[in-house]
Enzyme design. Structure first.
Site, PDB file in Angstrom:
ATOM      1  N   GLU A 168       0.818  -1.214   0.000  1.00 33.55           N
ATOM      2  CA  GLU A 168       0.000   0.000   0.000  1.00 33.55           C
ATOM      3  C   GLU A 168       0.849   1.261   0.000  1.00 33.55           C
ATOM      4  O   GLU A 168       0.779   2.085   0.907  1.00 33.55           O
ATOM      5  CB  GLU A 168      -0.950   0.018   1.201  1.00 33.55           C
ATOM      6  N   GLU A 180      -4.646  -8.700   1.176  1.00 33.44           N
ATOM      7  CA  GLU A 180      -5.388  -8.399   2.411  1.00 33.44           C
ATOM      8  C   GLU A 180      -6.874  -8.481   2.084  1.00 33.44           C
ATOM      9  O   GLU A 180      -7.306  -8.010   1.034  1.00 33.44           O
ATOM     10  CB  GLU A 180      -5.051  -6.994   2.949  1.00 33.44           C
TER      11      GLU A 180
HETATM   12  C1  GAL Z   1      -4.429  -1.840   5.335  1.00 32.28           C
HETATM   13  C2  GAL Z   1      -2.948  -1.929   5.646  1.00 32.28           C
HETATM   14  C3  GAL Z   1      -2.727  -2.755   6.881  1.00 32.28           C
HETATM   15  C4  GAL Z   1      -3.614  -2.264   7.982  1.00 32.28           C
HETATM   16  C5  GAL Z   1      -5.048  -2.361   7.556  1.00 32.28           C
HETATM   17  C6  GAL Z   1      -5.987  -1.908   8.655  1.00 32.28           C
HETATM   18  O1  GAL Z   1      -4.673  -0.801   4.481  1.00 32.28           O
HETATM   19  O2  GAL Z   1      -2.233  -2.513   4.582  1.00 32.28           O
HETATM   20  O3  GAL Z   1      -1.388  -2.670   7.285  1.00 32.28           O
HETATM   21  O4  GAL Z   1      -3.276  -0.971   8.266  1.00 32.28           O
HETATM   22  O5  GAL Z   1      -5.206  -1.551   6.424  1.00 32.28           O
HETATM   23  O6  GAL Z   1      -7.289  -1.788   8.173  1.00 32.28           O
END
Ligand code: GAL
Length: 966
Positions: free
Chosen positions: A442, A517
């Protein structure tokens, strides 16, 4: 420098006997890898105040001006006797309390810019090397220090390492004493800055080693084993970098044995008559066929060892072991991921590197336990978000069968940044568990634009020069169809809420993809009614936000699309920091399938239902809803059965058919008693679960993850503390505070309960304060000192500073006074009742007498007679607040005008004993981490709480050989 030369390589496939296996040699073969974790001294320094930072960096000629000029706490002669003693791994952030002024990202632990007194840590350790080591190469290896570390050995500056995640090593051979004199390591660690946006700990939180080799040896991380499979025959390619640190050219042979899990040599090669010039290193490549190779897989993670020997005149001068696995991996843009030719859907989790009680200082045994917890719900993959992990995490994944995305910290293409990527890859490339390198996560400034496309392409091309066998990915949260997503090999989708995976697949049909994710839900373990004021969120798998997806929605998206290799849930375990959607006083995240202790939340059972084939049935919520009689309660069942029938107090509430990758819901008017579920497959009852109304909490029950620990000083048992009602039922809302005591050869290293709002301590440690003697003044006397000057109340306001004489060259070649009186003071804390107070004296003259508040502590001591162990001070001489110290001395005499003599009379150490270990239960559960010492015997852990039956747990510590250590 690696020349990339391929050498002639003679290969022999051996039909082997056990006797051959024993030819591997011990330390005599030239290499020792010694754990350097034990016996460090620690104290807090300061990011900006030199005085509080032990005057380091203040010398006229700094340690950057002249080698060997490490000053202050970096100096060999620095007196660290009053510092706290500890063993590594150590995370000082987890030892801190919480403050609303502290960082949200770091879980409100009091470290960082606003907390300068706890943001710099100093570590020191002394060790001796025998005379027989002279001529060997000796390196000091750190697996990871958070962060910005500076290291000195014997006052010599070795280097600065900014990264809090990459390992580093320094060759210290030429700096050492080989005559029995102690060698002193000093490390300054500055955790003021954050690298991530999640809890990162502080200090030397991973292992530290001393590696000794012959001058001619395998370079650090100097092997790379790759395998090709043809049927059951494997061909290994072993690239080995040999380093010649000798001052003359060397000729040598390299013998490589492939050793199976049973210790048998199954193949061997020899490369003869190799040459390396002085101070050169070179990579040699060999191929080694292995017939009937056993494959590494998730189910049977079979590991081989490549034993590399560097031989001269037939004798091994170095022996180096590389653990590896034989397996093939392949990503397909339409069909996903294949391991050993078999399709595997990636069922992964993201995780940060920390645990309840211990923070980032995770003992190796706890790494294993955490991976087993993830495997227990069918997870087969682990993303190291968002940094290089500790090597033992990868070892655990290799051993236990867990696929890994190994992730770089910051994206970028400058040499220092590419070097970070290289360091990670070179260290980790032999782990069979790693299937992909992630170059970043990200990166909002670049991921949607051409910079992302360029930077990813450059990093990817560079990464392939180091390892071309694994796919390169990155976690990308936006701009799909442009930017980073146009050049990355394997598209990493961070959240399907951000765009369409189908559109990306249609636009880039050759590009494989996976969910790096997905499914970020908020859930508090054991909570079933959301209470925003208390920061508790019900653990039903609900959409966290209208635009976001539940775990079930996320998984269904990936399960339904063969072109997607699978996904990584955000997250496996809760972690400190990112207490989204809350802020203070919530200190841990709500995203985990498991809480910070590793206790399952209900989502765990959703995943277990669809990620394993084990018959699974899980009912939620608990059934203690006194006061809600007759009101509808949301009842959910997670199961992989075809049908589930629900019963309240033996009355059927109907059978429902389960849809694949889904769950079942009922609304049940509450009545106390038993809510039971029966699961059927093909009409046959295969699983049951029930929740029962309980009475009040009655007893504590302790259960250990293992009834034994190895007495190696490192092994850990994870102890669950359960608060039970009658009939040993978990009391699901119990929050009793439990106190722990431990007898026998072990210690508690941390406690937790998984409550994101708990501000209780993680650790209960003695407080060690090292108090300087301040404002040291002095006066010279031509004859004997009368005595009044040593009294507590003497007025020394007219005296000069002791520092004045120290640099006064001319006078002290011939002393101007026969005796000096030095006076200073130290500030004691208000409560001395339980404290142990020790004065560590440092001679300030040839002969001296010492007085504390006018009481004679020692008379007419020479420097040698001063106690190295310090003087335990009689508390009746002391008082809270200011206390006086006076020293009457016969002065040192300078031999050279530039000599500088000591004017610091020492340090007062105040140790306040630790309070008893304790922790509240959270919804019936808490956790205690027990670590064994090196002594075998019975460890007894006792847990008590007012009004509850106590529990006593025995853990056997069994004799074990500790790892070679210093
Ligand atoms: C994502 C990020 C993670 C964490 C997560 C929390 O955007 O890659 O590290 O921060 O959000 O929602």
């Amino acid at each position: 420098m690696i020349n990339g030369l391929s050498s002639f390589c003679a290969t022999f496939l051996l039909l082997l006997s056990a006797s051959l296996a024993s030819r591997a040699q011990g330390p005599a073969a030239g290499r020792e890898h010694l754990l350097l974790d034990a016996g460090w001294r620690f104290a807090y320094g300061h990011p900006s105040d030199p005085k509080q930072d032990f005057t380091n960096g203040t010398s006229y000629f700094s340690y950057l001006a002249k080698t060997g000029n490490g000053d202050g706490a970096a100096a060999v002669k620095f007196d660290d006797r009053a510092w706290r003693q500890l063993d590594l791994p150590h995370d000082w952030a987890v030892e801190q309390g919480f403050s609303e002024q502290a960082s949200f990202s770091h879980g409100f632990k009091t470290v960082g810019r606003a907390f300068p007194n706890t943001s710099v840590g100093w570590y020191r350790k002394s060790f001796a090397v025998p005379a027989s080591d002279l001529g060997r190469r000796i390196s000091l290896d750190f697996d990871g220090v958070y962060r910005n570390s500076i290291v000195w050995v014997n006052g010599h500056y070795l280097g600065t390492q900014a990264s809090g995640y990459n390992g580093f090593q320094y060759d210290i051979s030429d700096y050492l004493h080989y005559d029995g004199k102690p060698n002193v390591i000093a490390v300054r660690v500055d955790a003021t800055m954050e690298e991530g946006w999640f809890y990162e700990g502080a200090g030397i939180y991973r292992h530290t080693w001393l590696t000794k080799t012959a001058p001619l040896h395998v370079a650090p991380h100097g092997t790379f084993v790759t395998t090709k499979l043809d049927g059951s025959a494997a061909t290994l390619t072993a690239k080995t970098t040999i380093k010649n640190s000798a001052l003359t050219p060397q000729t040598f042979d390299v013998v490589q044995d492939v050793v199976d899990a049973a210790g048998q040599i199954v193949a061997t090669t020899q490369v003869r008559q190799l040459h390396l010039g002085a101070a050169r290193e070179q990579e040699f490549t060999c191929t080694i066929p292995v017939a009937n190779a056993r494959l590494w897989s998730i189910e049977t993670p079979y590991l081989y060892k490549l034993v590399t020997r560097v031989q001269q005149a037939g004798a091994a001068v170095d022996q180096y072991e590389t653990r590896f696995g034989v397996r093939t991996i392949r990503f397909d843009a339409n069909e996903g991921f294949f391991l050993n030719g078999q399709h595997v859907k990636i069922k992964g989790t993201n995780n940060h590197q920390e645990h309840a009680g211990v923070g980032t200082a995770i003992p190796d045994a706890l790494q294993d336990w955490r991976i087993r917890q993830l495997k227990s719900f069918g997870s087969n993959a682990y993303r190291c978000s968002h940094n290089p992990p500790t090597p033992e995490l990868l070892d655990a994944c290799d051993r236990l069968g867990m696929l890994v995305i190994d992730e770089n910290r910051l994206m970028g293409i400058t040499e220092p940044l590419l070097n970070e990527l290289k360091t990670l890859m070179v260290r980790d490339r032999n782990h069979p568990s790693i299937i992909s390198w992630s170059i970043g996560n990200e990166e909002w400034a670049i991921e949607s634009n051409v910079l992302g496309a360029r930077i990813a392409a450059t990093m990817q091309a560079y990464a392939k020069t180091i390892d071309s066998t694994r796919a390169i990915t990155a976690g990308i949260s936006g701009g799909w169809g442009q930017g980073t997503s146009t050049t990355i090999d394997v598209m990493g989708y961070n959240y399907i809420a951000q765009g369409s995976t189908d559109a990306q697949h249609a636009k880039f049909p050759q590009q494989p993809g996976w969910g790096t994710e997905e499914g970020s839900t908020f859930a508090t373990r054991g909570v079933y009614v959301t209470d925003m004021a208390k920061h508790y969120i019900a653990a039903y798998d609900k959409k966290p936000r209208p635009s976001f997806y539940s775990i079930e929605e996320g998984w269904r998206h990936y399960a339904d699309r063969p072109y997607l290799a699978g996904l990584f849930i955000w997250t496996g375990f809760d972690y400190r920091g990112e207490a989204t959607p809350f802020r203070w006083p919530s200190v841990t995240s709500y995203f985990g399938m498991l809480d910070l202790c590793g206790f399952p939340k209900d989502d765990y059972y959703y995943l277990k239902s669809w990620w394993t084939t084990q018959p699974t049935l899980h009912l939620l919520p608990h059934w203690n809803w006194a006061g809600k009689e007759g009101q509808p309660i949301d009842v959910w069942a997670y199961s992989n059965c075809d049908e589930v029938e629900l019963f309240l107090n033996n009355k059927s509430l109907g059978k429902k058919a389960m849809t694949k990758n889904s769950h079942l819901e009922w609304q049940v008017p509450y009545a106390s008693g038993t809510l039971a579920a029966v699961g059927y497959r093909n009409g046959k009852k295969i699983a049951t679960d029930q929740v029962q109304t309980t009475g009040p909490a009655a007893a504590i029950a302790l259960a250990a993850s293992s009834a034994t620990v190895q007495a190696n000083g490192e092994d850990v048992s994870v102890v669950t503390v359960r608060i039970e009602a009658k009939n040993q039922r978990l009391m699901p809302t119990a929050d009793s505070e439990v106190t722990f005591s431990l007898r026998g050869p072990g210690k508690i290293i941390g406690v937790g309960n998984g409550d994101p709002t708990s501000l209780e301590p993680d650790q209960f440690l003695p407080t060690v304060r090292a108090l300087p003697i301040e404002n040291v003044k002095e006066k010279g006397f031509g004859g004997p000192v009368s005595g009044a000057e040593t009294g507590a109340a003497f007025d020394d306001s007219g005296w000069g500073s002791a520092a004045a004489r120290q640099y006064d060259a001319a006078t002290e070649l011939v002393p101007t006074a026969q005796a000096y009186v030095n006076r200073g003071s130290f500030e004691l804390p208000a409560d001395l009742s339980a404290a142990q107070i020790t004065f560590f004296y440092q001679p300030i003259g040839q002969q001296q007498s010492i007085y504390i508040n006018g009481h004679a502590l020692a008379q007419n001591l020479t420097g040698e007679q001063a106690s190295a162990q310090g003087y335990q001070l009689d508390k009746s001489w002391l008082k809270p607040g200011r206390n006086s110290l006076a020293v009457v001395s016969v002065p040192f005499v300078k031999k050279q005008i530039w000599d500088v003599f000591n004017i610091d009379p020492g340090t007062v150490q105040v140790i306040t004993p630790a309070a008893a270990w304790r922790r509240k239960a959270f919804n019936g559960l808490a956790q205690v981490l027990v670590q064994g010492t090196r002594t075998p015997g019975d460890i007894t852990l006792t847990a008590t709480a007012p009004g509850l039956k106590a529990s006593v747990l025995k853990i056997k510590s069994v004799a074990a050989t500790p790892r070679p250590a210093l």
